[in-house]
Design an enzyme around this catalytic site. Structure first.
Site, short mmCIF file in Angstrom:
data_model
loop_
_atom_site.label_atom_id
_atom_site.label_comp_id
_atom_site.label_asym_id
_atom_site.label_seq_id
_atom_site.Cartn_x
_atom_site.Cartn_y
_atom_site.Cartn_z
CG HIS A 6 0.16 5.08 7.37
ND1 HIS A 6 -0.92 5.19 6.51
CD2 HIS A 6 0.79 6.27 7.30
CE1 HIS A 6 -0.93 6.39 5.96
NE2 HIS A 6 0.09 7.07 6.43
NE ARG A 71 1.75 17.49 10.26
CZ ARG A 71 1.28 18.37 11.14
NH1 ARG A 71 2.12 19.05 11.89
NH2 ARG A 71 -0.01 18.56 11.26
CB ALA A 72 2.12 12.55 4.82
CB SER A 73 0.31 17.42 5.47
OG SER A 73 0.70 17.72 6.81
CG HIS A 178 1.25 9.10 2.36
ND1 HIS A 178 0.67 10.35 2.36
CD2 HIS A 178 0.77 8.47 3.46
CE1 HIS A 178 -0.10 10.47 3.43
NE2 HIS A 178 -0.07 9.34 4.11
CE1 TYR A 194 -2.30 13.89 2.39
CE2 TYR A 194 -2.70 12.53 4.31
CZ TYR A 194 -2.01 13.55 3.71
OH TYR A 194 -1.04 14.22 4.41
CG HIS A 223 -5.10 7.04 3.43
ND1 HIS A 223 -4.25 7.45 2.44
CD2 HIS A 223 -4.64 7.60 4.58
CE1 HIS A 223 -3.32 8.25 2.96
NE2 HIS A 223 -3.53 8.36 4.25
CD GLU A 284 -2.16 8.99 7.66
OE1 GLU A 284 -3.19 8.50 7.20
OE2 GLU A 284 -1.48 9.84 7.07
NE ARG A 290 -3.73 15.40 14.43
CZ ARG A 290 -2.58 16.05 14.51
NH1 ARG A 290 -2.28 16.71 15.62
NH2 ARG A 290 -1.75 16.08 13.49
#
Lengths: 341, 341
Positions: A6, A71-73, A178, A194, A223, A284, A290
């Site tokens: 992921h 990028r998921a978002s 996702h 999410y 997640h 991820e 971060r």
């Protein structure tokens, strides 16, 4: 080896976002929008965004290969229509393809789909075929809520989704479930939307008999499976009241959870409750969280540490780090075997 | 003593549901609908529904007092308008009042509110006052999504909700955040919508500074806090990136989690991750999961067993079973003290 199932390309050059902004600005008149060819990112620039970020962290933390997707978002399927998403997905997937070509030993591709609220799911098939057959991608990301937090599509058990499932079975690829950015003010994207989507998808599978219809269909719920493992007793009990088979039979031939749970007690619960055959290593990283955890002095998303510290047999740890990913993503396994790995 | 902070009147006589069905059938012409006085349930009938169900299980499992509210899934605030909900909430709360009068040592009331999508929250104030001042209720249930799974209200941090919060502070009562039936096909009511709402509310609090505005406001997030404790590292990390104080400072003076997590590993995680001061015993029994767990031979929702088996000091266990409930629900504490308890 350690496979991270992921990873998203969250560090793409700014030119990508600029292109997207032009596309969005021209939604009312797409002819005025940018052409795909207008996006120019050189190989050196691509290489740099990877070497200094994802690859640096993979080396630092000791993972070997990442299944990498746009990028998921930024998928933001709620923006525009199916044409908007088709162009945008093609661009994003091509960048992933270029990265997997530049770093063939460290990255394998997973495709973003050109979904759009209400659009026929058959509009995704060409992109899936292109990504798998031409680019060599090993999986896809499926957004159960292209509306971005308004949840207007049918549940994942609905025949609405079957064209994608038929293609997944034909190509023998799994999907990670996702969502993308929430445009509903109630749902924080990475903190609520999410995680809710993971839980929602799990329950959609639980209440259905989808895996009787598609016994070979495979999904990774990211997640750490949302809330599902934490409430495993609730879910076992709900399935029991619905006269479904035990969850191990009913769902766990087809559902897998990743390890994107950013503290030791969460990973301990996940690996205790969910059979080791159903857990895939993932971080991820360079994603939602971060920072460095002041309680440990390490990055929250350095999930390898939690797996190393969990009470697992060597055999189970190997499944989580490598074996399960090779089983769930057979196209990745074939490629590794071809390299003698 | 053992206080269960989360019980609903799920065993009400069928006459209640029949009345509600008549009300719904007359939505287009409320004058033709039933009057509140048309609902006739005798004390003996009420008593029987409690003695044979909730009270029997409380005795069997060894809990002493339940904070009791109308059936959550029947609140269905999405049906009709604010008048519909006002009449319905008044009827449901009155039944709870009668039960707490019949069994004053075993039950304390928590009110359902007459919420309605888009309605001014001030329309709830009269019912809150009536329930607390006339009926002696000790808390309320607040539905963050009166639309039933469409999430059309502002987040709980929005001033939209302030009139309710001001009244909660004035009366010194907490609210349990509790949604009702989902009328969105994506969300299974007890398997997805309930748990998602808990996670969503938690994140709405996290991203806001609501508790700076209302330092004395208190919420119980049910079902073990949704996904929040399982993903506590994610939430600590997200708060850190948003430059919020540590969660213990930012949220845990005001937020509490109940123990409606129906297996031992879940309770073990909850009590390990969340400070004992913030966990309140609850079972929501005769609720979402009514069966017997074949792995243990005991009811899934017999949560006392999990708390007894968790690695807790006697002091912490006492907080979870009794002390925290008396602190979070001071009106309950006052009543118990008046009885010499």
């Amino acid at each position: 080896m350690i496979i991270d199932c992921h990873g998203h390309y969250t560090t793409a050059p700014k030119a990508l976002e600029a292109w997207r902004n032009l596309q969005i600005a021209a939604l009312s008149n797409p002819k005025r929008g940018p052409k795909a060819a207008d996006l120019k990112i050189g190989d050196d620039e691509l290489r740099e965004t990877i070497v200094n970020h994802q690859l640096a962290k993979m080396r630092e933390r000791g993972s070997d290969l990442t299944i990498f997707s746009p990028r998921a978002s930024f998928m933001a399927h709620h923006i525009g229509d199916v044409e908007t998403s088709t162009t945008w997905a093609a661009i994003c997937n091509e960048l992933i393809h270029r990265i997997t070509t530049l770093f063939p030993d460290q990255f394998a591709g997973a495709a973003m789909l050109p979904q759009s609220p209400g659009a026929d799911t058959r509009s995704c098939i060409a992109e899936i075929e292109r990504c798998v057959n031409e680019y060599g991608f090993v999986g896809i990301n499926l957004n159960p809520d292209p509306s971005g937090g308004h949840w207007q599509s049918p549940p994942l058990s609905d025949p609405y989704w079957y064209p994608i499932y038929e293609k997944m079975v034909e190509l023998d690829i799994p999907a990670m479930v996702h969502v993308s950015t929430s445009c509903n003010a109630c749902f924080h994207t990475t903190g609520a939307h999410y995680i809710n989507a993971d839980t929602t998808a799990f329950m959609q599978f639980l209440t259905s008999d989808l895996f009787k219809v598609f016994p070979k269909l495979r999904f990774v719920i990211p997640h750490g499976g949302g809330a599902a493992p934490y409430h495993w007793g609730r879910y076992r009990g709900l399935a029991q009241e619905m006269k479904k088979p035990p969850l191990t039979e009913h769902l766990l031939h087809n559902l897998f959870f990743d390890t994107c749970v950013y503290h030791q007690p969460g990973i301990d619960l996940l690996t205790k409750v969910i059979p080791a055959d159903n857990v895939l290593f993932a971080s991820e990283m360079i994603g939602a969280v971060r920072g460095i955890d002041p309680q440990t002095g390490h990055y929250y998303d350095d999930t390898r540490r939690y797996i190393e510290a969990a009470a697992l047999s060597d055999d189970d740890r190997h499944k989580i780090f490598e074996g399960n990913a090779r089983r769930v993503y057979p196209r990745l396994d074939a490629r590794l075997k071809a390299k003698g790995l």
